[in-house]
Write an enzyme that holds these catalytic residues in place. Structure first.
Site, short mmCIF file in Angstrom:
data_model
loop_
_atom_site.label_atom_id
_atom_site.label_comp_id
_atom_site.label_asym_id
_atom_site.label_seq_id
_atom_site.Cartn_x
_atom_site.Cartn_y
_atom_site.Cartn_z
N CYS A 8 1.05 1.10 -4.91
CA CYS A 8 0.14 2.10 -4.38
C CYS A 8 0.78 3.49 -4.42
O CYS A 8 1.30 3.90 -5.43
CB CYS A 8 -0.31 1.69 -2.97
SG CYS A 8 -1.76 2.57 -2.35
N ASP A 9 0.77 4.22 -3.33
CA ASP A 9 1.22 5.60 -3.35
C ASP A 9 2.72 5.73 -3.58
O ASP A 9 3.21 6.80 -3.93
CB ASP A 9 0.82 6.31 -2.05
CG ASP A 9 0.57 7.79 -2.26
OD1 ASP A 9 0.11 8.17 -3.36
OD2 ASP A 9 0.85 8.57 -1.34
#
Length: 199
Positions: free
Chosen positions: A102-103
């Site tokens: 993800c991030d």
């Protein structure tokens, strides 16, 4: 015992750590230990409200570990996130497994860690905008849920199971058949019972 370090920032994504951490325990044959790292020794709270007490802060990370896993969440845009850059660079230099989901993938782009092989992230446009000139490897971006290359595993935020599977394969946590069966059971709800012994 192989040591896996999970790096958590405040507002970390519970679900992105859950499958991998349990899988290495369930099918890893007792060869792995899971340890939590954060910026300080203070508890870090997840998106879901779970508070976890780290085993190590950045000053006490052990020299011996086999993998560093960056769990996504809501704080990878913060300036504090860059405090982990030396540990990421050390992990790559030593050829240890680096995982990001993800991030955390976007973060790797901002420090130039995605410039050496195939990779993915939540979105290429976001990655390019966030990382700017630090990211020079657009040609090797793959729009897939999880990608493993050059001892780095990356995954987008929808790919907790795929991320876990690729990390398990990279760690050789079990044979490929066992890992695939674990994945199918949790992802697809399919369990194939072993055949009875023939006599």
């Amino acid at each position: 015992m192989k040591r896996i370090l999970y790096f958590l920032l405040d507002q970390w994504a519970d679900f992105e750590a859950a499958y991998l951490s349990t899988a290495v325990t369930m099918i890893g044959g007792g060869q792995f230990e899971n340890k939590i790292v954060s910026l300080t020794e203070k508890p870090v709270k997840s998106i879901g409200g779970f508070s976890v007490l780290p085993d190590y802060d950045l000053k006490s990370v052990p020299e011996e570990y086999d993998a560093l896993i960056l769990i996504g969440g809501m704080s990878w845009h913060s300036e504090n996130a860059y405090m982990i850059k030396p540990l990421v660079e050390k992990t790559i230099k030593k050829g240890k497994l680096l995982g990001a989901i993800c991030d955390a993938c976007r973060f790797l782009g901002t420090i130039g860690a995605l410039n050496f092989g195939k990779h993915t992230a939540n979105d290429l446009a976001e990655l390019k905008t966030s990382a700017g000139s630090c990211y020079t490897n657009e040609d090797k971006f793959i729009a897939r849920q999880a990608v493993r290359d050059n001892n780095i595993v990356t995954a987008n935020g929808t790919a907790t199971m795929e991320f876990a599977k690729e990390v398990l394969l990279a760690l050789q946590a079990a044979d490929e058949k066992t890992i695939s069966a674990w994945y199918d059971f949790h992802k697809l709800g399919i369990y194939i019972a072993p055949l009875p012994e023939m006599r």
